[in-house]
Scaffold this motif. Structure first.
Motif, short mmCIF file in Angstrom:
data_model
loop_
_atom_site.label_atom_id
_atom_site.label_comp_id
_atom_site.label_asym_id
_atom_site.label_seq_id
_atom_site.Cartn_x
_atom_site.Cartn_y
_atom_site.Cartn_z
N LEU A 41 3.98 9.24 8.43
CA LEU A 41 4.50 10.19 7.46
C LEU A 41 3.45 10.53 6.41
N LEU A 42 2.71 9.52 5.95
CA LEU A 42 1.69 9.75 4.92
C LEU A 42 0.50 10.52 5.47
N VAL A 43 0.15 10.29 6.73
CA VAL A 43 -0.89 11.11 7.36
C VAL A 43 -0.40 12.55 7.47
N GLN A 44 0.83 12.72 7.89
CA GLN A 44 1.41 14.05 8.02
C GLN A 44 1.44 14.79 6.68
N ASP A 45 1.69 14.05 5.62
CA ASP A 45 1.72 14.64 4.27
C ASP A 45 0.33 14.98 3.74
N GLY A 46 -0.72 14.51 4.41
CA GLY A 46 -2.07 14.70 3.91
C GLY A 46 -2.48 13.67 2.87
N VAL A 47 -1.67 12.66 2.67
CA VAL A 47 -1.98 11.60 1.70
C VAL A 47 -3.04 10.65 2.26
N LEU A 48 -2.96 10.37 3.56
CA LEU A 48 -3.93 9.51 4.23
C LEU A 48 -4.74 10.32 5.23
N ASP A 49 -6.02 9.98 5.33
CA ASP A 49 -6.94 10.62 6.27
C ASP A 49 -7.35 9.57 7.30
N LEU A 50 -7.01 9.80 8.55
CA LEU A 50 -7.27 8.82 9.60
C LEU A 50 -8.75 8.50 9.74
N ASP A 51 -9.62 9.44 9.46
CA ASP A 51 -11.04 9.25 9.73
C ASP A 51 -11.86 8.91 8.49
N ARG A 52 -11.18 8.55 7.42
CA ARG A 52 -11.86 8.10 6.22
C ARG A 52 -11.99 6.58 6.26
N GLU A 112 -2.10 -2.40 2.83
CA GLU A 112 -2.96 -2.41 1.65
C GLU A 112 -3.60 -1.05 1.43
N VAL A 113 -3.95 -0.36 2.51
CA VAL A 113 -4.46 1.01 2.36
C VAL A 113 -3.38 1.89 1.74
N VAL A 114 -2.15 1.77 2.25
CA VAL A 114 -1.03 2.54 1.70
C VAL A 114 -0.86 2.25 0.22
N ARG A 115 -0.91 0.98 -0.15
CA ARG A 115 -0.70 0.59 -1.55
C ARG A 115 -1.81 1.12 -2.44
N ARG A 116 -3.07 1.04 -1.96
CA ARG A 116 -4.19 1.52 -2.78
C ARG A 116 -4.11 3.03 -3.02
N VAL A 117 -3.62 3.77 -2.03
CA VAL A 117 -3.58 5.23 -2.14
C VAL A 117 -2.34 5.70 -2.90
N THR A 118 -1.20 5.09 -2.64
CA THR A 118 0.07 5.60 -3.20
C THR A 118 0.60 4.78 -4.37
N GLY A 119 0.14 3.54 -4.51
CA GLY A 119 0.71 2.65 -5.52
C GLY A 119 2.03 2.06 -5.09
N ARG A 120 2.44 2.31 -3.84
CA ARG A 120 3.71 1.81 -3.30
C ARG A 120 3.42 1.02 -2.04
N SER A 121 4.30 0.07 -1.74
CA SER A 121 4.15 -0.71 -0.51
C SER A 121 4.80 0.02 0.67
N ILE A 122 4.40 -0.36 1.87
CA ILE A 122 5.07 0.15 3.07
C ILE A 122 6.57 -0.12 2.99
N GLN A 123 6.92 -1.32 2.53
CA GLN A 123 8.33 -1.69 2.44
C GLN A 123 9.09 -0.74 1.51
N GLU A 124 8.51 -0.42 0.37
CA GLU A 124 9.17 0.48 -0.58
C GLU A 124 9.33 1.88 -0.01
N ILE A 125 8.29 2.38 0.65
CA ILE A 125 8.35 3.73 1.19
C ILE A 125 9.33 3.79 2.36
N HIS A 126 9.36 2.75 3.19
CA HIS A 126 10.36 2.68 4.26
C HIS A 126 11.77 2.79 3.70
#
Length: 376
Positions: A74-85, A162-176
Protein backbone atom coordinates in the motif's frame (compact mmCIF):
# COMPACT_ATOMS: atom_id res chain seq x y z
CA UNK A 1 -15.18 -38.79 13.91
CA UNK A 2 -16.68 -35.27 13.87
CA UNK A 3 -17.79 -33.75 10.59
CA UNK A 4 -17.01 -30.29 9.27
CA UNK A 5 -19.20 -27.49 10.57
CA UNK A 6 -20.18 -24.47 8.51
CA UNK A 7 -21.24 -24.19 4.92
CA UNK A 8 -20.15 -24.15 1.29
CA UNK A 9 -21.83 -22.51 -1.68
CA UNK A 10 -23.51 -24.75 -4.26
CA UNK A 11 -20.86 -26.31 -6.47
CA UNK A 12 -18.21 -26.34 -3.74
CA UNK A 13 -19.24 -29.58 -2.05
CA UNK A 14 -16.01 -31.27 -3.18
CA UNK A 15 -14.04 -28.82 -1.03
CA UNK A 16 -16.04 -29.86 2.04
CA UNK A 17 -15.54 -33.53 1.16
CA UNK A 18 -11.78 -33.03 0.85
CA UNK A 19 -11.69 -31.22 4.21
CA UNK A 20 -13.62 -34.09 5.81
CA UNK A 21 -11.22 -36.64 4.31
CA UNK A 22 -8.22 -34.76 5.73
CA UNK A 23 -9.86 -34.67 9.16
CA UNK A 24 -10.53 -38.42 9.02
CA UNK A 25 -6.90 -39.11 8.14
CA UNK A 26 -5.52 -36.77 10.81
CA UNK A 27 -7.53 -38.14 13.72
CA UNK A 28 -9.86 -36.98 16.46
CA UNK A 29 -7.83 -34.00 17.67
CA UNK A 30 -7.48 -32.35 14.26
CA UNK A 31 -8.63 -28.74 14.60
CA UNK A 32 -8.69 -26.46 11.60
CA UNK A 33 -10.61 -23.77 9.77
CA UNK A 34 -10.97 -23.28 6.01
CA UNK A 35 -12.37 -20.20 4.26
CA UNK A 36 -12.39 -19.02 0.68
CA UNK A 37 -13.83 -16.10 -1.23
CA UNK A 38 -14.33 -16.23 -5.00
CA UNK A 39 -15.05 -13.06 -6.94
CA UNK A 40 -16.45 -11.30 -3.90
CA UNK A 41 -18.53 -14.15 -2.50
CA UNK A 42 -17.72 -16.34 0.52
CA UNK A 43 -17.96 -19.82 -0.97
CA UNK A 44 -16.26 -21.89 1.75
CA UNK A 45 -16.62 -21.38 5.49
CA UNK A 46 -15.76 -24.56 7.40
CA UNK A 47 -14.26 -25.64 10.71
CA UNK A 48 -13.71 -28.89 12.57
CA UNK A 49 -12.19 -30.19 15.79
CA UNK A 50 -12.41 -30.16 19.58
CA UNK A 51 -13.15 -26.77 21.15
CA UNK A 52 -13.06 -24.97 17.82
CA UNK A 53 -15.60 -22.54 16.44
CA UNK A 54 -15.69 -20.30 13.39
CA UNK A 55 -14.38 -17.49 15.62
CA UNK A 56 -11.49 -19.37 17.24
CA UNK A 57 -8.20 -17.50 16.84
CA UNK A 58 -4.96 -19.24 15.88
CA UNK A 59 -1.32 -18.25 15.75
CA UNK A 60 -0.57 -18.30 12.02
CA UNK A 61 3.22 -17.89 12.14
CA UNK A 62 4.65 -16.75 8.81
CA UNK A 63 1.25 -16.18 7.21
CA UNK A 64 1.68 -12.95 9.19
CA UNK A 65 4.17 -11.80 6.56
CA UNK A 66 1.35 -11.51 4.04
CA UNK A 67 -0.52 -8.99 6.19
CA UNK A 68 2.67 -7.08 6.98
CA UNK A 69 3.73 -6.81 3.37
CA UNK A 70 0.27 -5.83 2.24
CA UNK A 71 0.96 -2.68 4.28
CA UNK A 72 4.27 -2.23 2.45
CA UNK A 73 2.51 -2.71 -0.90
CA UNK A 74 0.00 0.00 0.00
CA UNK A 75 2.81 2.42 0.86
CA UNK A 76 4.63 1.65 -2.39
CA UNK A 77 1.37 2.21 -4.25
CA UNK A 78 0.93 5.54 -2.47
CA UNK A 79 4.41 6.64 -3.54
CA UNK A 80 5.56 6.80 0.08
CA UNK A 81 8.11 4.00 -0.40
CA UNK A 82 10.42 3.52 -3.38
CA UNK A 83 11.35 -0.11 -4.01
CA UNK A 84 14.67 0.77 -5.64
CA UNK A 85 15.94 3.22 -3.05
CA UNK A 86 18.59 1.91 -0.63
CA UNK A 87 17.28 0.94 2.78
CA UNK A 88 20.09 2.96 4.37
CA UNK A 89 18.74 6.18 2.84
CA UNK A 90 15.97 5.95 5.43
CA UNK A 91 17.80 3.92 8.06
CA UNK A 92 21.47 4.97 8.07
CA UNK A 93 22.53 2.46 10.73
CA UNK A 94 21.62 -0.38 8.37
CA UNK A 95 24.54 0.54 6.08
CA UNK A 96 27.00 -1.14 8.48
CA UNK A 97 28.99 -4.18 7.35
CA UNK A 98 28.44 -3.71 3.63
CA UNK A 99 24.65 -3.39 3.56
CA UNK A 100 24.59 0.23 2.36
CA UNK A 101 23.54 -0.48 -1.24
CA UNK A 102 20.77 -2.96 -0.46
CA UNK A 103 17.43 -1.70 -1.80
CA UNK A 104 13.98 -2.15 -0.34
CA UNK A 105 13.21 -4.45 -3.29
CA UNK A 106 16.14 -6.70 -2.36
CA UNK A 107 15.12 -6.66 1.30
CA UNK A 108 11.54 -7.72 0.48
CA UNK A 109 12.84 -10.60 -1.62
CA UNK A 110 14.99 -12.06 1.18
CA UNK A 111 18.33 -11.03 -0.31
CA UNK A 112 19.74 -9.01 2.61
CA UNK A 113 21.70 -11.86 4.21
CA UNK A 114 20.86 -10.87 7.79
CA UNK A 115 18.62 -13.82 8.63
CA UNK A 116 19.35 -13.63 12.36
CA UNK A 117 21.80 -12.53 15.00
CA UNK A 118 25.10 -14.23 15.79
CA UNK A 119 23.99 -14.86 19.38
CA UNK A 120 20.24 -15.24 18.76
CA UNK A 121 17.23 -13.68 20.47
CA UNK A 122 15.26 -14.16 23.67
CA UNK A 123 11.53 -14.62 23.15
CA UNK A 124 10.90 -11.07 24.38
CA UNK A 125 13.23 -9.82 21.65
CA UNK A 126 11.55 -11.89 18.93
CA UNK A 127 8.31 -10.23 20.01
CA UNK A 128 9.65 -6.70 19.57
CA UNK A 129 10.35 -5.63 15.99
CA UNK A 130 12.20 -2.51 17.17
CA UNK A 131 14.71 -4.61 19.11
CA UNK A 132 15.27 -6.99 16.18
CA UNK A 133 15.87 -4.05 13.85
CA UNK A 134 18.31 -2.42 16.26
CA UNK A 135 20.25 -5.66 16.70
CA UNK A 136 20.42 -6.45 12.98
CA UNK A 137 21.34 -2.97 11.75
CA UNK A 138 24.97 -3.62 12.74
CA UNK A 139 24.94 -7.36 11.97
CA UNK A 140 27.38 -8.59 9.34
CA UNK A 141 25.38 -10.36 6.61
CA UNK A 142 25.86 -14.09 6.12
CA UNK A 143 26.22 -13.65 2.36
CA UNK A 144 26.98 -10.67 0.17
CA UNK A 145 23.73 -8.67 0.08
CA UNK A 146 21.81 -8.94 -3.17
CA UNK A 147 23.75 -11.91 -4.54
CA UNK A 148 21.55 -14.75 -3.24
CA UNK A 149 18.39 -15.30 -1.25
CA UNK A 150 17.48 -17.10 1.95
CA UNK A 151 14.39 -17.06 4.12
CA UNK A 152 14.56 -14.33 6.80
CA UNK A 153 12.03 -16.33 8.80
CA UNK A 154 11.82 -14.49 12.12
CA UNK A 155 13.16 -11.08 11.13
CA UNK A 156 11.96 -9.91 7.71
CA UNK A 157 8.94 -8.08 9.11
CA UNK A 158 11.12 -6.23 11.60
CA UNK A 159 13.51 -5.15 8.85
CA UNK A 160 10.85 -3.96 6.41
CA UNK A 161 8.91 -2.57 9.37
CA UNK A 162 11.84 -0.38 10.40
CA UNK A 163 11.90 1.15 6.92
CA UNK A 164 8.16 1.81 7.25
CA UNK A 165 8.65 3.39 10.67
CA UNK A 166 11.55 5.59 9.53
CA UNK A 167 9.55 6.91 6.56
CA UNK A 168 6.07 7.25 8.07
CA UNK A 169 6.64 7.46 11.82
CA UNK A 170 4.16 4.59 12.18
CA UNK A 171 4.66 0.86 12.65
CA UNK A 172 3.41 -1.82 10.27
CA UNK A 173 1.11 -2.93 13.08
CA UNK A 174 -0.43 0.53 13.43
CA UNK A 175 -0.96 0.96 9.70
CA UNK A 176 -2.46 -2.53 9.41
CA UNK A 177 -4.98 -1.59 12.09
CA UNK A 178 -5.77 1.81 10.59
CA UNK A 179 -5.99 0.90 6.91
CA UNK A 180 -6.82 -2.80 6.75
CA UNK A 181 -8.14 -4.54 9.83
CA UNK A 182 -10.16 -1.75 11.38
CA UNK A 183 -11.99 -0.19 8.44
CA UNK A 184 -12.63 -3.54 6.70
CA UNK A 185 -13.56 -5.46 9.87
CA UNK A 186 -11.04 -8.23 9.18
CA UNK A 187 -10.52 -10.84 11.88
CA UNK A 188 -6.72 -10.78 11.78
CA UNK A 189 -4.55 -9.00 14.34
CA UNK A 190 -0.97 -7.77 14.51
CA UNK A 191 -1.22 -7.30 18.26
CA UNK A 192 -4.11 -9.18 19.85
CA UNK A 193 -6.25 -7.04 22.19
CA UNK A 194 -6.50 -8.49 25.71
CA UNK A 195 -10.29 -8.70 25.48
CA UNK A 196 -9.98 -11.19 22.59
CA UNK A 197 -7.69 -13.57 24.48
CA UNK A 198 -10.56 -15.96 25.37
CA UNK A 199 -10.96 -16.73 21.67
CA UNK A 200 -7.33 -17.82 21.26
CA UNK A 201 -6.54 -21.53 21.01
CA UNK A 202 -2.93 -22.36 21.86
CA UNK A 203 -0.75 -24.00 19.24
CA UNK A 204 -0.16 -27.73 19.75
CA UNK A 205 3.11 -29.52 18.99
CA UNK A 206 3.68 -31.90 16.11
CA UNK A 207 3.12 -35.59 16.80
CA UNK A 208 5.29 -37.30 14.18
CA UNK A 209 5.15 -40.99 13.48
CA UNK A 210 8.38 -42.94 14.09
CA UNK A 211 9.12 -42.75 10.37
CA UNK A 212 8.50 -39.01 10.27
CA UNK A 213 10.66 -38.49 13.35
CA UNK A 214 13.49 -40.40 11.69
CA UNK A 215 13.16 -38.16 8.62
CA UNK A 216 13.23 -35.01 10.75
CA UNK A 217 16.37 -36.21 12.53
CA UNK A 218 18.06 -37.18 9.26
CA UNK A 219 17.51 -33.68 7.89
CA UNK A 220 18.38 -31.81 11.09
CA UNK A 221 20.83 -28.90 10.91
CA UNK A 222 23.09 -27.56 13.63
CA UNK A 223 22.14 -24.55 15.78
CA UNK A 224 24.92 -22.45 14.29
CA UNK A 225 24.14 -23.36 10.69
CA UNK A 226 22.44 -20.79 8.50
CA UNK A 227 19.16 -22.61 9.11
CA UNK A 228 19.75 -22.72 12.85
CA UNK A 229 20.51 -19.01 13.02
CA UNK A 230 17.50 -18.08 10.89
CA UNK A 231 15.18 -20.06 13.17
CA UNK A 232 16.92 -18.82 16.34
CA UNK A 233 18.17 -22.20 17.49
CA UNK A 234 21.55 -20.61 18.22
CA UNK A 235 20.32 -18.84 21.36
CA UNK A 236 21.15 -20.71 24.61
CA UNK A 237 17.54 -20.31 25.77
CA UNK A 238 15.93 -20.65 22.37
CA UNK A 239 12.16 -20.74 22.49
CA UNK A 240 10.59 -23.74 20.78
CA UNK A 241 9.07 -22.55 17.51
CA UNK A 242 6.04 -24.69 18.22
CA UNK A 243 5.37 -22.66 21.38
CA UNK A 244 5.92 -19.20 19.93
CA UNK A 245 2.35 -17.82 19.76
CA UNK A 246 1.55 -19.39 23.13
CA UNK A 247 3.63 -16.63 24.73
CA UNK A 248 1.39 -13.67 25.52
CA UNK A 249 4.17 -11.20 24.62
CA UNK A 250 4.12 -12.52 21.04
CA UNK A 251 0.36 -12.16 20.77
CA UNK A 252 0.39 -8.74 22.44
CA UNK A 253 3.07 -7.12 20.28
CA UNK A 254 2.30 -8.99 17.04
CA UNK A 255 5.79 -9.14 15.46
CA UNK A 256 5.37 -8.63 11.74
CA UNK A 257 7.22 -11.81 10.76
CA UNK A 258 5.43 -14.40 12.86
CA UNK A 259 3.10 -12.85 15.44
CA UNK A 260 -0.22 -12.61 13.62
CA UNK A 261 -3.33 -14.02 15.28
CA UNK A 262 -6.46 -14.65 13.28
CA UNK A 263 -9.05 -16.92 11.76
CA UNK A 264 -9.15 -18.59 8.36
CA UNK A 265 -11.87 -16.08 7.50
CA UNK A 266 -9.49 -13.26 8.40
CA UNK A 267 -6.75 -14.68 6.19
CA UNK A 268 -9.10 -15.06 3.22
CA UNK A 269 -10.61 -11.64 3.80
CA UNK A 270 -7.42 -9.59 3.69
CA UNK A 271 -6.34 -11.33 0.50
CA UNK A 272 -9.80 -10.74 -0.99
CA UNK A 273 -9.52 -7.05 -0.13
CA UNK A 274 -6.06 -6.97 -1.70
CA UNK A 275 -7.34 -8.00 -5.15
CA UNK A 276 -10.97 -6.85 -5.36
CA UNK A 277 -10.24 -3.15 -5.70
CA UNK A 278 -10.54 -2.14 -2.06
CA UNK A 279 -6.80 -2.01 -1.38
CA UNK A 280 -4.44 -2.67 -4.29
CA UNK A 281 -4.54 -1.44 -7.88
CA UNK A 282 -3.90 -3.83 -10.78
CA UNK A 283 -0.30 -2.66 -11.33
CA UNK A 284 0.50 -3.19 -7.65
CA UNK A 285 -1.11 -6.63 -7.66
CA UNK A 286 1.04 -7.60 -10.64
CA UNK A 287 4.18 -6.21 -9.03
CA UNK A 288 3.87 -8.03 -5.70
CA UNK A 289 3.20 -11.34 -7.45
CA UNK A 290 6.12 -11.05 -9.85
CA UNK A 291 8.85 -13.53 -8.93
CA UNK A 292 12.11 -11.86 -7.90
CA UNK A 293 14.02 -14.64 -6.10
CA UNK A 294 13.79 -18.25 -7.24
CA UNK A 295 15.89 -21.38 -6.85
CA UNK A 296 17.30 -23.14 -3.83
CA UNK A 297 16.80 -21.12 -0.66
CA UNK A 298 20.07 -20.84 1.30
CA UNK A 299 18.26 -21.12 4.65
CA UNK A 300 15.66 -23.82 4.09
CA UNK A 301 17.77 -25.67 1.49
CA UNK A 302 14.54 -26.18 -0.45
CA UNK A 303 13.20 -24.77 -3.73
CA UNK A 304 11.44 -21.45 -3.20
CA UNK A 305 10.12 -18.47 -5.14
CA UNK A 306 9.53 -15.02 -3.62
CA UNK A 307 7.75 -11.97 -4.92
CA UNK A 308 7.77 -8.65 -3.08
CA UNK A 309 7.36 -9.79 0.52
CA UNK A 310 5.08 -12.62 -0.55
CA UNK A 311 5.77 -16.13 -1.75
CA UNK A 312 4.67 -17.26 -5.20
CA UNK A 313 1.51 -19.27 -4.58
CA UNK A 314 1.40 -20.08 -8.28
CA UNK A 315 4.73 -21.89 -7.94
CA UNK A 316 3.60 -23.88 -4.91
CA UNK A 317 0.18 -24.75 -6.38
CA UNK A 318 0.40 -25.09 -10.17
CA UNK A 319 -3.37 -25.06 -10.70
CA UNK A 320 -3.43 -21.39 -9.69
CA UNK A 321 -3.11 -18.47 -12.05
CA UNK A 322 0.24 -16.89 -12.81
CA UNK A 323 0.95 -14.11 -10.29
CA UNK A 324 -0.93 -15.68 -7.39
CA UNK A 325 0.75 -14.53 -4.18
CA UNK A 326 0.51 -15.32 -0.49
CA UNK A 327 2.37 -16.78 2.44
CA UNK A 328 2.22 -20.06 4.39
CA UNK A 329 2.79 -20.54 8.11
CA UNK A 330 4.68 -23.13 10.11
CA UNK A 331 1.76 -25.14 11.51
CA UNK A 332 0.53 -25.92 8.00
CA UNK A 333 -1.35 -22.66 7.60
CA UNK A 334 -1.76 -21.31 4.07
CA UNK A 335 -3.22 -18.10 2.65
CA UNK A 336 -3.07 -16.47 -0.77
CA UNK A 337 -4.78 -14.46 -3.48
CA UNK A 338 -5.16 -15.68 -7.05
CA UNK A 339 -6.12 -12.50 -8.93
CA UNK A 340 -6.58 -14.21 -12.31
CA UNK A 341 -9.27 -16.50 -10.90
CA UNK A 342 -10.61 -14.14 -8.24
CA UNK A 343 -9.76 -16.57 -5.42
CA UNK A 344 -8.78 -15.66 -1.86
CA UNK A 345 -7.93 -18.58 0.42
CA UNK A 346 -7.32 -19.04 4.13
CA UNK A 347 -6.52 -22.25 6.00
CA UNK A 348 -5.42 -22.37 9.64
CA UNK A 349 -4.73 -25.36 11.85
CA UNK A 350 -4.01 -25.72 15.54
CA UNK A 351 -1.54 -28.60 15.70
CA UNK A 352 1.74 -28.53 13.80
CA UNK A 353 1.53 -30.85 10.85
CA UNK A 354 4.38 -32.80 9.35
CA UNK A 355 6.78 -31.62 8.00
CA UNK A 356 5.93 -28.04 9.03
CA UNK A 357 5.50 -25.14 6.68
CA UNK A 358 2.61 -25.20 4.20
CA UNK A 359 0.65 -28.34 5.04
CA UNK A 360 0.58 -30.89 2.20
CA UNK A 361 -3.19 -31.14 2.70
CA UNK A 362 -3.49 -27.75 1.03
CA UNK A 363 -2.73 -29.31 -2.34
CA UNK A 364 -5.97 -31.28 -2.38
CA UNK A 365 -8.03 -28.48 -0.87
CA UNK A 366 -6.78 -25.94 -3.41
CA UNK A 367 -7.30 -28.27 -6.37
CA UNK A 368 -10.91 -28.84 -5.30
CA UNK A 369 -11.46 -25.13 -4.73
CA UNK A 370 -9.92 -24.15 -8.06
CA UNK A 371 -11.98 -26.74 -9.95
CA UNK A 372 -15.18 -25.40 -8.42
CA UNK A 373 -14.22 -21.76 -8.94
CA UNK A 374 -13.39 -22.24 -12.62
CA UNK A 375 -16.21 -24.65 -13.53
CA UNK A 376 -18.28 -23.40 -16.43
Amino acid sequence: MSTPQGAVAPGYEAVRDEFAAIAAAEGEDYSAQLAANVRGERVVDLWIGPDITADSLFGVYSATKGAAHLVVALLVQDGVLDLDRPVADHWPEFAAEGKGELTLRDLLTHRAGVVGADDGFRVEEIADDRIIAERLAGQRPYWRPGTAFGYHALVIGALTGEVVRRVTGRSIQEIHEERVRGPLGIDFYLGLPAELEPRFLGTQPMRPTPEQLAELRANATGPNSLTGIAFNRNHPEAVDLQELPNHRVIRELGPASVGGIGTARGLADFYAAAIDGRLLKPDTIAAVGQIHSAGTDLVTRQPAAFGLGFMSAATAYPVLGQGAFGHPGATGTEAFADPRNGIAYGYARRRFGFPGGPGPENQGLIKALHAAATAV
